[in-house]
Design a protein around this motif. Structure first.
Motif, short mmCIF file in Angstrom:
data_model
loop_
_atom_site.label_atom_id
_atom_site.label_comp_id
_atom_site.label_asym_id
_atom_site.label_seq_id
_atom_site.Cartn_x
_atom_site.Cartn_y
_atom_site.Cartn_z
N PHE A 1 -9.58 4.21 5.38
CA PHE A 1 -8.14 4.27 5.09
C PHE A 1 -7.80 3.60 3.76
O PHE A 1 -6.64 3.63 3.34
N THR B 1 2.34 10.86 8.18
CA THR B 1 2.02 10.03 7.02
C THR B 1 1.46 8.71 7.53
O THR B 1 1.78 8.25 8.62
N ARG B 2 0.59 8.12 6.72
CA ARG B 2 -0.09 6.88 7.07
C ARG B 2 0.12 5.86 5.97
O ARG B 2 0.05 6.20 4.79
N ARG B 3 0.41 4.61 6.35
CA ARG B 3 0.53 3.54 5.35
C ARG B 3 -0.10 2.27 5.90
O ARG B 3 0.27 1.79 6.97
N TYR C 1 0.85 -1.19 0.00
CA TYR C 1 0.00 0.00 0.00
C TYR C 1 0.88 1.24 0.00
O TYR C 1 1.96 1.24 0.61
N PRO C 2 0.43 2.32 -0.62
CA PRO C 2 1.24 3.56 -0.64
C PRO C 2 1.13 4.34 0.66
O PRO C 2 0.16 4.20 1.41
N SER C 3 2.13 5.16 0.92
CA SER C 3 2.06 6.12 2.03
C SER C 3 1.15 7.27 1.62
O SER C 3 1.14 7.68 0.46
N VAL C 4 0.39 7.79 2.57
CA VAL C 4 -0.56 8.86 2.33
C VAL C 4 -0.27 9.98 3.32
O VAL C 4 -0.03 9.72 4.51
N ASP C 5 -0.28 11.22 2.85
CA ASP C 5 -0.13 12.37 3.74
C ASP C 5 -1.41 12.51 4.55
O ASP C 5 -2.47 12.77 4.00
N ALA C 6 -1.31 12.31 5.86
CA ALA C 6 -2.48 12.42 6.73
C ALA C 6 -2.63 13.82 7.33
O ALA C 6 -3.55 14.08 8.10
#
Length: 107
Positions: free
Chosen positions: A106, A19-21, A9-14
């Motif tokens: 998510f 960051t959330r992965r 899964y990609p990292s996401v700017d939270a």
């Protein structure tokens, strides 16, 4: 057709220095990595999921319900369903959260 049990899964700017992965998920369970910059914050919120948090590294000030606690690398705890919680990173750090059931927001 064979089913793959491994998915990346990609990292996401939270936002707020976080960051959330997603690391793994199924309908019953989800494991998520959160990386915090120093002073990064997870805003106060609540959700119907039971959450278990493992502090992989760093030092965090957590608000859980009416309680404010300091946690650091190696600590872990459970946040019951619907309890308001949030945190601030006092230094750069990583949290590993598990949710049951999965947090579909998510994905």
């Amino acid at each position: 057709m064979p089913r793959s049990f491994v998915r990346i899964y990609p990292s996401v700017d939270a936002g707020n220095g976080v960051t959330r992965r997603v690391l793994a998920e199924s309908p019953e369970l989800m494991v998520v990595e959160f990386r915090f910059a120093k002073d990064g914050a997870g805003a106060l919120h609540n959700h119907p999921h039971v959450q278990a948090t493992y502090v992989k590294s760093g030092v965090f000030e957590f608000t859980i319900g009416d309680e404010v606690v300091l946690v650091r690398g190696g600590d872990s705890f459970v946040i019951p369903s619907s309890v308001t919680h949030g945190c601030r990173a006092l230094e750069e750090g990583v949290l590993i959260d598990t949710f049951t059931p999965r947090r579909d927001d998510f994905l």
